[in-house]
Design an enzyme around this catalytic site. Structure first.
Site, PDB file in Angstrom:
ATOM      1  N   THR A 145       0.817  -1.213   0.000  1.00 52.89           N
ATOM      2  CA  THR A 145       0.000   0.000   0.000  1.00 52.89           C
ATOM      3  C   THR A 145       0.851   1.264   0.000  1.00 52.89           C
ATOM      4  O   THR A 145       1.995   1.261   0.482  1.00 52.89           O
ATOM      5  CB  THR A 145      -0.902   0.001   1.260  1.00 52.89           C
ATOM      6  OG1 THR A 145      -1.513   1.273   1.407  1.00 52.89           O
ATOM      7  CG2 THR A 145      -0.111  -0.279   2.533  1.00 52.89           C
ATOM      8  N   ASP A 146       0.265   2.362  -0.472  1.00 51.86           N
ATOM      9  CA  ASP A 146       0.956   3.658  -0.408  1.00 51.86           C
ATOM     10  C   ASP A 146       1.033   4.175   1.034  1.00 51.86           C
ATOM     11  O   ASP A 146       1.804   5.084   1.334  1.00 51.86           O
ATOM     12  CB  ASP A 146       0.278   4.697  -1.322  1.00 51.86           C
ATOM     13  CG  ASP A 146      -1.197   4.942  -1.022  1.00 51.86           C
ATOM     14  OD1 ASP A 146      -1.738   4.337  -0.066  1.00 51.86           O
ATOM     15  OD2 ASP A 146      -1.816   5.753  -1.742  1.00 51.86           O
ATOM     16  N   GLU A 147       0.228   3.561   1.929  1.00 53.31           N
ATOM     17  CA  GLU A 147       0.184   4.075   3.307  1.00 53.31           C
ATOM     18  C   GLU A 147       1.502   3.869   4.050  1.00 53.31           C
ATOM     19  O   GLU A 147       1.738   4.498   5.074  1.00 53.31           O
ATOM     20  CB  GLU A 147      -0.987   3.446   4.073  1.00 53.31           C
ATOM     21  CG  GLU A 147      -2.299   3.711   3.355  1.00 53.31           C
ATOM     22  CD  GLU A 147      -3.548   3.384   4.145  1.00 53.31           C
ATOM     23  OE1 GLU A 147      -3.507   3.399   5.380  1.00 53.31           O
ATOM     24  OE2 GLU A 147      -4.580   3.141   3.506  1.00 53.31           O
ATOM     25  N   TYR A 171      -1.969  -0.598  10.918  1.00 51.89           N
ATOM     26  CA  TYR A 171      -2.106  -1.255   9.600  1.00 51.89           C
ATOM     27  C   TYR A 171      -0.893  -0.958   8.727  1.00 51.89           C
ATOM     28  O   TYR A 171      -0.222  -1.869   8.222  1.00 51.89           O
ATOM     29  CB  TYR A 171      -3.399  -0.779   8.902  1.00 51.89           C
ATOM     30  CG  TYR A 171      -3.405  -1.080   7.416  1.00 51.89           C
ATOM     31  CD1 TYR A 171      -3.417  -2.395   6.937  1.00 51.89           C
ATOM     32  CD2 TYR A 171      -3.380  -0.047   6.463  1.00 51.89           C
ATOM     33  CE1 TYR A 171      -3.402  -2.674   5.573  1.00 51.89           C
ATOM     34  CE2 TYR A 171      -3.368  -0.314   5.099  1.00 51.89           C
ATOM     35  CZ  TYR A 171      -3.374  -1.641   4.665  1.00 51.89           C
ATOM     36  OH  TYR A 171      -3.351  -1.907   3.311  1.00 51.89           O
ATOM     37  N   LYS A 175       2.139  -3.412   7.276  1.00 53.52           N
ATOM     38  CA  LYS A 175       2.416  -3.593   5.833  1.00 53.52           C
ATOM     39  C   LYS A 175       3.870  -3.201   5.540  1.00 53.52           C
ATOM     40  O   LYS A 175       4.549  -3.854   4.741  1.00 53.52           O
ATOM     41  CB  LYS A 175       1.450  -2.755   4.983  1.00 53.52           C
ATOM     42  CG  LYS A 175       0.017  -3.214   4.987  1.00 53.52           C
ATOM     43  CD  LYS A 175      -0.207  -4.607   4.402  1.00 53.52           C
ATOM     44  CE  LYS A 175      -0.029  -4.658   2.902  1.00 53.52           C
ATOM     45  NZ  LYS A 175      -0.394  -6.009   2.360  1.00 53.52           N
ATOM     46  N   VAL A 227     -18.678  11.301   7.673  1.00 47.76           N
ATOM     47  CA  VAL A 227     -17.412  11.839   7.152  1.00 47.76           C
ATOM     48  C   VAL A 227     -16.527  12.167   8.348  1.00 47.76           C
ATOM     49  O   VAL A 227     -16.927  12.933   9.235  1.00 47.76           O
ATOM     50  CB  VAL A 227     -17.683  13.100   6.301  1.00 47.76           C
ATOM     51  CG1 VAL A 227     -16.380  13.781   5.918  1.00 47.76           C
ATOM     52  CG2 VAL A 227     -18.489  12.727   5.058  1.00 47.76           C
TER      53      VAL A 227
END
Ligand code: NAD
Ligand code: TYD
Length: 367
Positions: A145-147, A171, A175, A227
């Site tokens: 992931t880009d995270e 998370y 990763k 949101v």
């Protein structure tokens, strides 16, 4: 397919896909079998996020073999590798939801770190025992992931492959750890690995705990559209089928040991995403009272440690391997909303007791 030469005893390309019953894994298997006459072994633990209904169209397809199991079960993985002799392992299996990682990080450590370690060990043992040309043709592709790169300020350049790792959630930290293990298995043991780091996917079979499917499902149910914070957090959005095409491209042409960032060139603020979903639903399934679904938008307490912005610089995969996304956000989101409208049964089936408990827990605390 040039890089993938290993064939099984029936002379067909055989691949092992982990996490194959999840959102991206299932889309990948469906697309792969639509394009290859090979065999896919799917390995999935079937956690809350794994859903065999995603693969129901392959129920009677002899090219699809599904095995329920854990990537952390090295014995099982070793047995599958020895039995089926795949030419590639594509690792989608993970705990994938940031909010869940905040409530309970342990499963993330177990699957994303320890599980990936055991999967790598099993792959290394299998690969070491292969003869040529299968050994040279083998690939271990790890989906990340880009995270892992952390959060960007508004005017900072998008994440390139050499951006420093700065994960902020349990998370993304888990990763990041798995990416490092994959890298180390290449540098230390020569395992032929490829890593992809992609942005936020959306499309069919997306579990409705994530932003886009949650908004569609809640809107249609007449529920609030929650949101987080001010809704100005920015993500890059990648249509899942474009992501699957990018993975096929990296598998075929990617340089060993390299990382490829995959993005959709669609940076959007969350609130804009929600308004777009509402506008599409207003057009395709108007509310009976004639009002817009956007009236259901509710601002709720922000996610702790919420990353402000992710953005992907996807020029490497574009220039080196010739992959580009086919969908714009406008075309992809229309297909997605249409899919959810046409697949209401899938939606009601995934909204089990466990799903409802999660929704109550996550949103009750946000006020
Ligand atoms: P998902 O949560 O929908 O699916 C994950 C799948 O893995 C599920 O089917 C689950 O049952 C399975 N699984 C979990 N633990 C397992 C284990 N120990 N052994 C075997 N199977 C197990 O996730 P997704 O959105 O399909 O994501 C797939 C991969 O892509 C993940 O590695 C994720 O980190 C990465 N990714 C996802 C996104 C996104 O926007 N969805 C973005 C970037 C990267
Ligand atoms: P999500 O789909 O969980 O993906 P990720 O956290 O991996 O980017 O969330 C996408 C964005 O939407 C993220 O900034 C958090 C926000 N969000 C909300 O505003 N409301 C929600 O109910 C959810 C689930 C997410």
């Amino acid at each position: 397919m040039s890089a993938l030469r290993n064939t099984d005893y029936r002379g067909k390309v055989m691949i092992l896909v982990t996490g194959s019953a999840g959102f991206i894994g299932a889309n990948f298997v469906l697309d792969w079998l639509a394009q290859h006459d090979g065999i896919v072994i799917g390995l999935d633990k079937l956690t809350y996020a794994g859903n065999l209904e995603n693969l129901v169209s392959l129920k009677d397809d002899p090219r699809h073999i599904f095995v329920r199991g854990d990537i952390g079960d090295a014995g099982l993985v070793g047995k599958l590798l020895a039995q089926y002799h795949p030419c590639a392992v594509i690792n989608f299996a993970a705990e994938s939801h940031v909010d869940r990682s905040i409530h309970g990080p342990e499963d993330f450590i177990q699957t994303n770190i320890v599980g990936t370690f055991h999967l790598l060990e099993a792959a290394r043992a299998y690969w070491s025992g292969l003869a040529e040309p299968e050994k040279t043709g083998f690939r271990f592709l790890h989906v990340s992931t880009d995270e892992v790169y952390g959060s960007l300020a508004k005017d900072e350049p998008a994440f390139g492959e050499t951006h420093r790792y700065e994960p902020n959630s349990p998370y993304s930290a888990s990763k990041a750890a798995s990416d490092h293990l994959v890298r180390a298995y290449h540098h230390t043991y020569g395992l032929p690995v490829l890593t992809t780091n992609c942005s936020n996917n959306y499309g069919p079979y997306h579990f409705p705990e994530k932003l886009i499917p949650l908004m569609i499902v809640n809107a249609l149910a007449g529920k609030p559209l929650p949101v987080y914070g001010d809704g100005q957090q920015i993500r890059d959005w990648l249509y899942v089928k474009d992501h699957c095409a990018a993975i096929r491209c990296v598998l075929e042409k990617g340089r060993l040991g390299e990382t490829y960032n995959i993005g959709g060139w669609n940076e959007k603020a969350n609130l804009d995403i929600v308004h777009t979903v509402c506008a599409l639903l207003d057009e395709l399934r108007p509310r009976s009272d004639g009002k817009s679904y956007s009236e259901q938008i509710t601002f709720v307490t922000d996610r702790p440690g919420h990353d402000r912005r992710y953005a992907i610089d996807a020029r490497k995969i574009e220039n080196e391997l010739g992959w580009k996304p086919a969908e714009t956000f406008e075309t992809g989101i229309r297909k997605t909303v249409r899919w959810y409208l046409d697949n209401q049964n899938w939606v009601s089936n995934v909204q089990s007791g466990a799903y409802r408990q999660w929704v109550e827990k996550n949103y009750a605390e946000r006020g």
